[in-house]
Design a protein around this motif. Structure first.
Motif: not given
Length: 235
Positions: A60-62, A68-70, A97-101, A109-111
């Protein structure tokens, strides 16, 4: 085998939790904090195919804010879990593969990976299930007069693992002094983003902390609450 027997005995005795989900010693509003939404005995019923409540909150946050990178520390702060858990679950989502880092100095950092073939579907499903918390946090954070914010009702119950029909609205409690017309505007905006009706109720800090609360507040204290914002939370 002895460790397993000890664990079963501990659970049976009620130490470390209870079958009813109530936490010993935390019944009084003056002795307990709102029980962490990630410390529970039952899995969330919002999205049964998501492997854990933490993963749902991370998505939900990503996925909801793809540009946005968090950092892992920021993700942990937002969803209220330890860096170890965030690191483990983010690693699994990156491997899938759902997120990039990427590494930036000492920060990882992830997005969201918007090129994933199922990105649009995952984003929409997560927004409809876990999306209310980040959306409401963003819309209410910094609004004058807002102290604490919780989600209650059927959505909070499903999030806490109680079985039942999927909620068709989201009930929100604001502790503070914000004018009701301002909260009504926020509810309308949140409803448009989430895709379901959002209802915001307001109580004063004095009423929320009253040792002899109104029937409405007394009922809320006995039912699941999901924290969105809290004034005294250490970030």
């Amino acid at each position: 085998m002895s460790n397993r027997r000890n664990l079963r005995a501990t659970r049976a005795s009620g130490e470390g939790g209870s079958p009813s989900g109530r936490v010993p010693g935390l019944d009084s509003p003056f002795k307990r904090d709102i029980y962490s939404r990630f410390v529970k005995t039952l899995p969330s019923q919002l999205t049964p195919f998501v492997r854990s409540d933490v993963v749902g909150a991370l998505l939900a946050e990503t996925l909801g804010r793809p540009g946005e990178e968090l950092s892992l520390a920021e993700l942990g702060r937002r969803i209220g879990v330890s860096s170890t858990i965030v690191h483990r679950e983010v690693g699994r989502l990156v491997d899938a593969g759902v997120l990039w880092d990427r590494q930036s100095g000492r920060n990882r950092l992830v997005r969201a990976n918007v090129d994933h073939p199922l990105y649009g579907l995952m984003r929409d499903i997560v927004a409809a299930t876990y999306g209310p918390v980040p959306v409401l946090r963003r819309l209410l954070d910094g609004v004058a007069g807002v102290s604490d914010v919780y989600i209650y009702g059927s959505w909070a119950a499903r999030r806490s693992g109680e079985p039942g029909e999927f909620p068709n609205d989201v009930d929100v409690l604001v502790v503070g002094s914000t004018p009701r017309r301002v909260l009504a505007d926020v509810a309308a905006r949140a409803g448009e983003e989430i895709g379901v009706e959002v209802n915001i109720s307001r109580v004063s800090p004095a009423d929320w902390q009253d040792a002899a609360p109104s029937p409405f507040i007394a009922t809320l204290r006995e039912r699941p609450l999901v924290e969105v914002l809290r004034a005294d939370r250490d970030d």
